[in-house]
Write a protein that holds these residues in place. Structure first.
Motif, PDB file in Angstrom:
ATOM      1  N   LEU A  76       0.817  -1.221   0.000  1.00  0.00           N
ATOM      2  CA  LEU A  76       0.000   0.000   0.000  1.00  0.00           C
ATOM      3  C   LEU A  76       0.846   1.265   0.000  1.00  0.00           C
ATOM      4  O   LEU A  76       0.598   2.205  -0.758  1.00  0.00           O
ATOM      5  CB  LEU A  76      -0.927   0.014   1.229  1.00  0.00           C
ATOM      6  CG  LEU A  76      -1.733   1.304   1.426  1.00  0.00           C
ATOM      7  CD1 LEU A  76      -2.819   1.439   0.355  1.00  0.00           C
ATOM      8  CD2 LEU A  76      -2.355   1.357   2.822  1.00  0.00           C
ATOM      9  N   THR A 137       2.758   2.943  10.243  1.00  0.00           N
ATOM     10  CA  THR A 137       1.611   3.250   9.398  1.00  0.00           C
ATOM     11  C   THR A 137       0.675   4.202  10.138  1.00  0.00           C
ATOM     12  O   THR A 137       0.513   4.110  11.352  1.00  0.00           O
ATOM     13  CB  THR A 137       0.837   1.969   9.021  1.00  0.00           C
ATOM     14  OG1 THR A 137       0.672   1.158  10.191  1.00  0.00           O
ATOM     15  CG2 THR A 137       1.577   1.171   7.957  1.00  0.00           C
ATOM     16  N   GLU A 140      -4.904   6.510   8.899  1.00  0.00           N
ATOM     17  CA  GLU A 140      -5.552   6.489   7.581  1.00  0.00           C
ATOM     18  C   GLU A 140      -5.105   5.272   6.773  1.00  0.00           C
ATOM     19  O   GLU A 140      -5.920   4.573   6.159  1.00  0.00           O
ATOM     20  CB  GLU A 140      -5.194   7.783   6.842  1.00  0.00           C
ATOM     21  CG  GLU A 140      -5.990   8.015   5.579  1.00  0.00           C
ATOM     22  CD  GLU A 140      -5.571   9.299   4.868  1.00  0.00           C
ATOM     23  OE1 GLU A 140      -6.262   9.657   3.905  1.00  0.00           O
ATOM     24  OE2 GLU A 140      -4.559   9.917   5.262  1.00  0.00           O
ATOM     25  N   GLU A 141      -3.794   5.015   6.780  1.00  0.00           N
ATOM     26  CA  GLU A 141      -3.280   3.832   6.079  1.00  0.00           C
ATOM     27  C   GLU A 141      -3.841   2.556   6.696  1.00  0.00           C
ATOM     28  O   GLU A 141      -4.215   1.612   5.978  1.00  0.00           O
ATOM     29  CB  GLU A 141      -1.749   3.818   6.123  1.00  0.00           C
ATOM     30  CG  GLU A 141      -1.116   4.876   5.232  1.00  0.00           C
ATOM     31  CD  GLU A 141       0.332   5.201   5.568  1.00  0.00           C
ATOM     32  OE1 GLU A 141       0.936   5.987   4.819  1.00  0.00           O
ATOM     33  OE2 GLU A 141       0.861   4.687   6.586  1.00  0.00           O
ATOM     34  N   CYS A 142      -3.919   2.533   8.009  1.00  0.00           N
ATOM     35  CA  CYS A 142      -4.438   1.348   8.709  1.00  0.00           C
ATOM     36  C   CYS A 142      -5.907   1.090   8.345  1.00  0.00           C
ATOM     37  O   CYS A 142      -6.314  -0.062   8.153  1.00  0.00           O
ATOM     38  CB  CYS A 142      -4.286   1.508  10.215  1.00  0.00           C
ATOM     39  SG  CYS A 142      -2.579   1.252  10.768  1.00  0.00           S
ATOM     40  N   THR A 144      -7.359   1.834   5.558  1.00  0.00           N
ATOM     41  CA  THR A 144      -7.344   1.291   4.196  1.00  0.00           C
ATOM     42  C   THR A 144      -6.930  -0.175   4.205  1.00  0.00           C
ATOM     43  O   THR A 144      -7.533  -1.018   3.521  1.00  0.00           O
ATOM     44  CB  THR A 144      -6.370   2.104   3.312  1.00  0.00           C
ATOM     45  OG1 THR A 144      -6.795   3.463   3.310  1.00  0.00           O
ATOM     46  CG2 THR A 144      -6.343   1.585   1.889  1.00  0.00           C
ATOM     47  N   ARG A 147      -9.785  -2.314   5.479  1.00  0.00           N
ATOM     48  CA  ARG A 147     -10.816  -2.503   4.452  1.00  0.00           C
ATOM     49  C   ARG A 147     -10.380  -3.514   3.400  1.00  0.00           C
ATOM     50  O   ARG A 147     -11.169  -4.337   2.942  1.00  0.00           O
ATOM     51  CB  ARG A 147     -11.163  -1.161   3.788  1.00  0.00           C
ATOM     52  CG  ARG A 147     -11.985  -0.240   4.678  1.00  0.00           C
ATOM     53  CD  ARG A 147     -12.548   0.948   3.906  1.00  0.00           C
ATOM     54  NE  ARG A 147     -11.510   1.892   3.520  1.00  0.00           N
ATOM     55  CZ  ARG A 147     -11.157   2.951   4.263  1.00  0.00           C
ATOM     56  NH1 ARG A 147     -11.740   3.196   5.424  1.00  0.00           N
ATOM     57  NH2 ARG A 147     -10.200   3.765   3.827  1.00  0.00           N
ATOM     58  N   ASP A 148      -9.104  -3.474   3.021  1.00  0.00           N
ATOM     59  CA  ASP A 148      -8.557  -4.406   2.023  1.00  0.00           C
ATOM     60  C   ASP A 148      -8.630  -5.848   2.535  1.00  0.00           C
ATOM     61  O   ASP A 148      -9.108  -6.750   1.836  1.00  0.00           O
ATOM     62  CB  ASP A 148      -7.104  -4.015   1.706  1.00  0.00           C
ATOM     63  CG  ASP A 148      -6.456  -4.953   0.684  1.00  0.00           C
ATOM     64  OD1 ASP A 148      -7.104  -5.269  -0.330  1.00  0.00           O
ATOM     65  OD2 ASP A 148      -5.300  -5.367   0.896  1.00  0.00           O
ATOM     66  N   GLY A 191     -11.688  -0.402   9.832  1.00  0.00           N
ATOM     67  CA  GLY A 191     -11.625  -0.751   8.415  1.00  0.00           C
ATOM     68  C   GLY A 191     -12.054  -2.192   8.178  1.00  0.00           C
ATOM     69  O   GLY A 191     -12.830  -2.484   7.255  1.00  0.00           O
ATOM     70  N   THR A 195     -15.792  -3.890   5.966  1.00  0.00           N
ATOM     71  CA  THR A 195     -15.860  -4.707   4.750  1.00  0.00           C
ATOM     72  C   THR A 195     -15.934  -6.212   4.980  1.00  0.00           C
ATOM     73  O   THR A 195     -16.115  -6.953   4.016  1.00  0.00           O
ATOM     74  CB  THR A 195     -14.619  -4.448   3.870  1.00  0.00           C
ATOM     75  OG1 THR A 195     -13.447  -4.711   4.653  1.00  0.00           O
ATOM     76  CG2 THR A 195     -14.572  -3.017   3.366  1.00  0.00           C
TER      77      THR A 195
END
Length: 233
Positions: A76, A137, A140-142, A144, A147-148, A191, A195
């Protein structure tokens, strides 16, 4: 490539590990071995993650203990240890039972501190040694990453369960350590929850390297593998 020949005729589990999740994976491995499984440990250095994916694809695995998904952070953010965007998809696609955690998603790997891209110079960096620099990280990165991972597991054809250690996700992400960041951990969890759909998530008030966390992950994988194993007449 050449087929991988495994000595024992015990069912095979692949596990992912890195230095900062070693106590967790070693303990879980011991539990699985005691239960009669052979455990292959892959280091999450890019090539390790790719090999784990290939094995899951090949049909030789009874289960995957994917506790160290850190390579996704490098993919990422642009670190040096990415295993590519398809990391964490093979077991899901092939229906291999998997227990997944968020080991070392607190960090992105670079080489010597002078190799860290200019745009990251203001970030929280930890100089592990002369040739390894880790970067924390962000929340915000976490989010994402969560969610991935959630989306990849929600697409799984086999059983998948996520375990989340609320007290820290690597040896240096815990109270008093340089990457301790409860807000980033909560963003990662949020996150995942966005999902993951019907995939169960077990959040434990433990650190990833606590023996009780490893034992809970191993016990769940044993349960999933036993439930999915072909029954012998």
């Amino acid at each position: 490539g050449a087929p991988i020949v495994v000595g024992a005729d015990r069912p095979l589990v692949a596990a992912s590990m890195c230095g900062v999740t070693t106590p967790c994976v070693e303990r879980a491995r011991a539990v699985l071995e005691e239960a009669g499984y052979e455990v292959l440990v892959f280091h999450a250095t890019g090539s390790g993650g790719r090999t784990l994916e290939a094995l899951a694809e090949s049909g030789v695995l009874a289960g995957v203990l994917d506790l160290t998904t850190t390579e996704l952070a490098d993919e990422l953010v642009g670190g040096v240890l990415s295993a590519g965007p398809d990391r964490l998809t093979a077991a899901a696609r092939c229906g291999v039972p998997q227990v997944v955690s968020v080991g070392a998603l607190d960090m992105v790997n670079f080489h010597g501190v002078e190799t860290v891209p200019e745009r990251f110079r203001g970030r929280t960096l930890y100089k592990h040694n002369a040739s390894v620099t880790l970067m924390r990280t962000t929340a915000e990165e976490c989010a994402t990453l969560g969610r991935d991972i959630g989306a990849k597991l929600a697409a799984a054809r086999g059983a998948a369960v996520v375990f989340f250690p609320l007290r820290g996700i690597s040896a240096i992400d815990r109270a008093g350590q340089p990457f301790d960041d409860p807000a980033a951990r909560m963003a990662l969890l949020a996150g995942l929850n966005e999902t993951r759909g019907a995939v169960p998530l077990v959040a434990l008030d433990l650190h990833i390297n606590d023996a009780a966390f490893a034992e809970a992950c191993a016990a769940k994988l044993l349960e999933l593998m036993r439930a999915s194993a072909p029954t012998h007449r």
